[in-house]
Design a protein around this motif. Structure first.
Motif, PDB file in Angstrom:
ATOM      1  N   ASN A  73       0.812  -1.233   0.000  1.00 19.15           N
ATOM      2  CA  ASN A  73       0.000   0.000   0.000  1.00 19.15           C
ATOM      3  C   ASN A  73       0.842   1.280   0.000  1.00 19.15           C
ATOM      4  OD1 ASN A  73      -1.384  -2.245   1.727  1.00 19.15           O
ATOM      5  ND2 ASN A  73      -3.084  -1.057   0.897  1.00 19.15           N
ATOM      6  N   LYS A  74       1.917   1.313  -0.752  1.00 22.83           N
ATOM      7  CA  LYS A  74       2.829   2.465  -0.697  1.00 22.83           C
ATOM      8  C   LYS A  74       2.197   3.743  -1.241  1.00 22.83           C
ATOM      9  CE  LYS A  74       7.199  -0.076  -0.662  1.00 22.83           C
ATOM     10  NZ  LYS A  74       8.507  -0.292  -1.335  1.00 22.83           N
ATOM     11  N   SER A  75       1.539   3.668  -2.387  1.00 21.81           N
ATOM     12  CA  SER A  75       0.989   4.898  -2.964  1.00 21.81           C
ATOM     13  C   SER A  75      -0.151   5.455  -2.110  1.00 21.81           C
ATOM     14  CB  SER A  75       0.508   4.645  -4.400  1.00 21.81           C
ATOM     15  OG  SER A  75      -0.511   3.671  -4.431  1.00 21.81           O
ATOM     16  N   ALA A  76      -1.002   4.576  -1.585  1.00 21.35           N
ATOM     17  CA  ALA A  76      -2.092   5.033  -0.720  1.00 21.35           C
ATOM     18  C   ALA A  76      -1.547   5.613   0.582  1.00 21.35           C
ATOM     19  CB  ALA A  76      -3.043   3.879  -0.418  1.00 21.35           C
ATOM     20  N   THR A  77      -0.500   5.011   1.099  1.00 23.49           N
ATOM     21  CA  THR A  77       0.101   5.511   2.343  1.00 23.49           C
ATOM     22  C   THR A  77       0.754   6.872   2.124  1.00 23.49           C
ATOM     23  OG1 THR A  77       0.487   3.248   3.092  1.00 23.49           O
ATOM     24  CG2 THR A  77       1.720   4.986   4.210  1.00 23.49           C
ATOM     25  N   LEU A  78       1.358   7.070   0.962  1.00 22.47           N
ATOM     26  CA  LEU A  78       1.954   8.372   0.652  1.00 22.47           C
ATOM     27  C   LEU A  78       0.891   9.467   0.670  1.00 22.47           C
ATOM     28  CD1 LEU A  78       4.544   9.844  -0.148  1.00 22.47           C
ATOM     29  CD2 LEU A  78       3.976   9.399  -2.543  1.00 22.47           C
ATOM     30  N   LYS A  79      -0.291   9.176   0.117  1.00 18.00           N
ATOM     31  CA  LYS A  79      -1.391  10.147   0.152  1.00 18.00           C
ATOM     32  C   LYS A  79      -1.860  10.397   1.586  1.00 18.00           C
ATOM     33  CE  LYS A  79      -3.126   8.909  -4.446  1.00 18.00           C
ATOM     34  NZ  LYS A  79      -4.246   8.308  -5.209  1.00 18.00           N
ATOM     35  N   ALA A  80      -1.867   9.333   2.385  1.00 18.85           N
ATOM     36  CA  ALA A  80      -2.278   9.478   3.786  1.00 18.85           C
ATOM     37  C   ALA A  80      -1.294  10.348   4.552  1.00 18.85           C
ATOM     38  CB  ALA A  80      -2.399   8.107   4.436  1.00 18.85           C
ATOM     39  N   LEU A  81      -0.015  10.187   4.273  1.00 16.15           N
ATOM     40  CA  LEU A  81       1.005  11.000   4.953  1.00 16.15           C
ATOM     41  C   LEU A  81       0.876  12.477   4.558  1.00 16.15           C
ATOM     42  CD1 LEU A  81       4.151   8.674   4.786  1.00 16.15           C
ATOM     43  CD2 LEU A  81       2.462   8.907   6.619  1.00 16.15           C
ATOM     44  N   LYS A  82       0.486  12.724   3.310  1.00 17.39           N
ATOM     45  CA  LYS A  82       0.245  14.105   2.885  1.00 17.39           C
ATOM     46  C   LYS A  82      -0.957  14.694   3.620  1.00 17.39           C
ATOM     47  CE  LYS A  82       2.276  13.652  -1.737  1.00 17.39           C
ATOM     48  NZ  LYS A  82       2.031  13.659  -3.212  1.00 17.39           N
ATOM     49  N   PHE A  83      -1.956  13.857   3.872  1.00 11.22           N
ATOM     50  CA  PHE A  83      -3.117  14.294   4.659  1.00 11.22           C
ATOM     51  C   PHE A  83      -2.682  14.649   6.087  1.00 11.22           C
ATOM     52  CE2 PHE A  83      -6.577  13.145   7.615  1.00 11.22           C
ATOM     53  CZ  PHE A  83      -7.584  13.989   7.159  1.00 11.22           C
ATOM     54  N   ILE A  84      -1.835  13.810   6.677  1.00 11.55           N
ATOM     55  CA  ILE A  84      -1.328  14.080   8.028  1.00 11.55           C
ATOM     56  C   ILE A  84      -0.531  15.381   8.034  1.00 11.55           C
ATOM     57  CG2 ILE A  84       0.127  13.243   9.914  1.00 11.55           C
ATOM     58  CD1 ILE A  84      -0.477  10.394   8.985  1.00 11.55           C
ATOM     59  N   GLU A  85       0.299  15.556   7.002  1.00 11.37           N
ATOM     60  CA  GLU A  85       1.120  16.770   6.900  1.00 11.37           C
ATOM     61  C   GLU A  85       0.239  18.011   6.820  1.00 11.37           C
ATOM     62  OE1 GLU A  85       4.930  18.459   6.914  1.00 11.37           O
ATOM     63  OE2 GLU A  85       4.379  16.343   7.101  1.00 11.37           O
ATOM     64  N   LYS A  86      -0.868  17.908   6.106  1.00  8.43           N
ATOM     65  CA  LYS A  86      -1.781  19.045   5.974  1.00  8.43           C
ATOM     66  C   LYS A  86      -2.515  19.328   7.289  1.00  8.43           C
ATOM     67  CE  LYS A  86      -5.684  18.319   3.790  1.00  8.43           C
ATOM     68  NZ  LYS A  86      -6.798  18.660   4.738  1.00  8.43           N
ATOM     69  N   GLU A  87      -2.950  18.258   7.985  1.00 10.27           N
ATOM     70  CA  GLU A  87      -3.734  18.428   9.202  1.00 10.27           C
ATOM     71  C   GLU A  87      -2.891  18.811  10.411  1.00 10.27           C
ATOM     72  OE1 GLU A  87      -6.979  18.443   9.543  1.00 10.27           O
ATOM     73  OE2 GLU A  87      -7.363  17.967   7.433  1.00 10.27           O
ATOM     74  N   LYS A  88      -1.617  18.397  10.420  1.00 10.48           N
ATOM     75  CA  LYS A  88      -0.689  18.700  11.512  1.00 10.48           C
ATOM     76  C   LYS A  88      -1.266  18.370  12.902  1.00 10.48           C
ATOM     77  CE  LYS A  88       2.115  22.199   9.186  1.00 10.48           C
ATOM     78  NZ  LYS A  88       1.827  21.647   7.853  1.00 10.48           N
TER      79      LYS A  88
END
Length: 397
Positions: A73-88
């Motif tokens: 699930n690397k590509s989906a996890t990368l998107k999730a990490l971007k969500f975390i980065e945005k939400e802080k």
């Protein structure tokens, strides 16, 4: 303060309902919150869904072919990490991170790099084994020192060809112990004992038992017996998906052979074909409706739990909140949900003792006098408020 929760599901099944119950308390406390779910379809921008069903099926296939569950699930996890980065978020609260939806290596490396405080609610044992989510069913203790030759390779998370338990154990141990700031939340004393014997045993932990939405699970007036053609019957309810495996479905078949004509079993979530089911067993489909489930609990004269391994059975406490007495095997955390005020525990796997306990309930030998007070202690808000206190304690440091 903003809290991010990550779980395989959101708002449904036991763990998904825990996530939304905590969010309700966060709203009341004036905290911000967001969530990552492994699956689902939500319009709320605060809920990020990892992937669609096709992508998830592809990663299920990878696990079955190659056995490295949790590391795809690397590509989906990368998107999730971007969500975390945005939400802080100020704190991340993990629940089930198995379930074919997230790459645990990428997630933990990110958390370590960003130095984000972490709360991790363990709902099973997957975090400290090389493969399985539970091991009581087969009596395996390899998880204490290092997994190998996994006897449950073909069970969830299924691996058809390769036994990766030895490497998975080593990789998970290295990864999960690389983050210094973790506080574990454990659903039962039974699970606490297992965690203390695992490679996670040195981390701080506390017990917060799962609660019940008592606004949904309460004694209901229902005509369900009549609708099912069971008027005048003593109804024994259970929740299983099949007549085999660790949930002990086979014991309902054995129990059905002991019943008198005025006794009948109703099973929820059973996937077996009707022609394979004895005439004194009625199968009802799985439901995500708490109201419908509460109606079935309320219709039943006794709830029977035949599970052979369990962290903490929510079905027991849901039945209790509907004033339905419980007869349960004494597996895992089951003894922490049932006492003499609301039910009977019997030795695991003893169908004769199970039936004798059902007969005690039928004869009215349980007073059930302590149920109203017990129901109050099981309420979500009462139990889960401890999470808010824990968040405050961790972030204040």
């Amino acid at each position: 303060m903003k809290i991010l929760q990550i779980n395989s599901v959101y708002g449904e099944r036991s763990t998904g309902r825990i996530v939304t119950a905590i969010e309700k308390l966060l709203d009341e406390a004036g905290f911000e919150h967001c969530a990552i779910s492994g699956e689902g379809d939500f319009s709320d921008p605060r809920v990020h869904v990892m992937s669609g069903k096709l992508y998830q099926k592809a990663n299920i296939l990878k696990t079955r072919l190659f056995g490295k569950h949790g590391f795809y699930n690397k590509s989906a996890t990368l998107k999730a990490l971007k969500f975390i980065e945005k939400e802080k978020p100020d704190l991340i609260h993990l629940h089930n991170i198995h379930g074919h939806y997230i790459n645990v290596k990428m997630l933990f490396e990110y958390i370590k790099e960003k130095n984000i405080p972490l709360v991790w609610s363990l709902h099973d044992c997957w975090a400290f084994t090389g493969h399985c989510t539970h091991f009581d069913y087969i009596g395996c203790e390899k998880w204490k020192t290092g997994c190998y030759d996994c006897p449950q390779q073909k069970d969830y998370p299924v691996s058809w060809f390769f036994d990766r338990s030895k490497k998975n154990y080593r990789d998970k141990k290295a990864l999960f112990t690389s983050v210094p700031d973790i506080h574990f939340v454990l659903a039962s004393k039974w699970l606490e004992g297992r965690v203390k014997e695992s490679f996670l045993g040195d981390y701080p932990s506390c017990i917060i038992m799962n609660g019940v939405d008592t606004n949904a699970f309460y004694p209901r007036e229902t005509n369900l017996k009549e609708e099912l053609g069971l008027s005048g019957k003593f109804v024994i309810m259970g929740v299983i998906s099949k007549f085999s495996g660790p949930k002990g479905g086979e014991f309902f078949l054995k129990l059905s052979k002991l019943l008198s004509p005025d006794e009948h079993i109703v099973l929820v979530s059973l996937e077996e074909k009707p022609e394979n089911i004895p005439s004194n067993i009625t199968a009802l489909p799985r439901t995500n409706s708490k109201e419908k489930l509460a109606e079935i609990y309320s219709m039943a004269d006794v709830f029977v739990n035949t599970t052979l391994q369990e962290t903490l059975p929510t079905v027991n406490t849901e039945a209790i909140c509907c004033n339905t007495p419980v007869v349960s095997f004494d597996s895992g955390g089951c003894p922490e949900t049932v006492d003499e005020t609301c039910g009977i525990l019997v030795p695991r796997g003893d169908v004769q003792a199970l039936y004798k306990a059902v007969q005690r309930v039928k004869r009215g030998e349980l007073t059930m006098e302590g149920l109203p007070a017990r129901r109050e202690t099981l309420d979500n808000d009462v139990r889960f408020r401890a999470h808010i206190d824990l968040y405050k304690q961790i972030i204040s440091k």
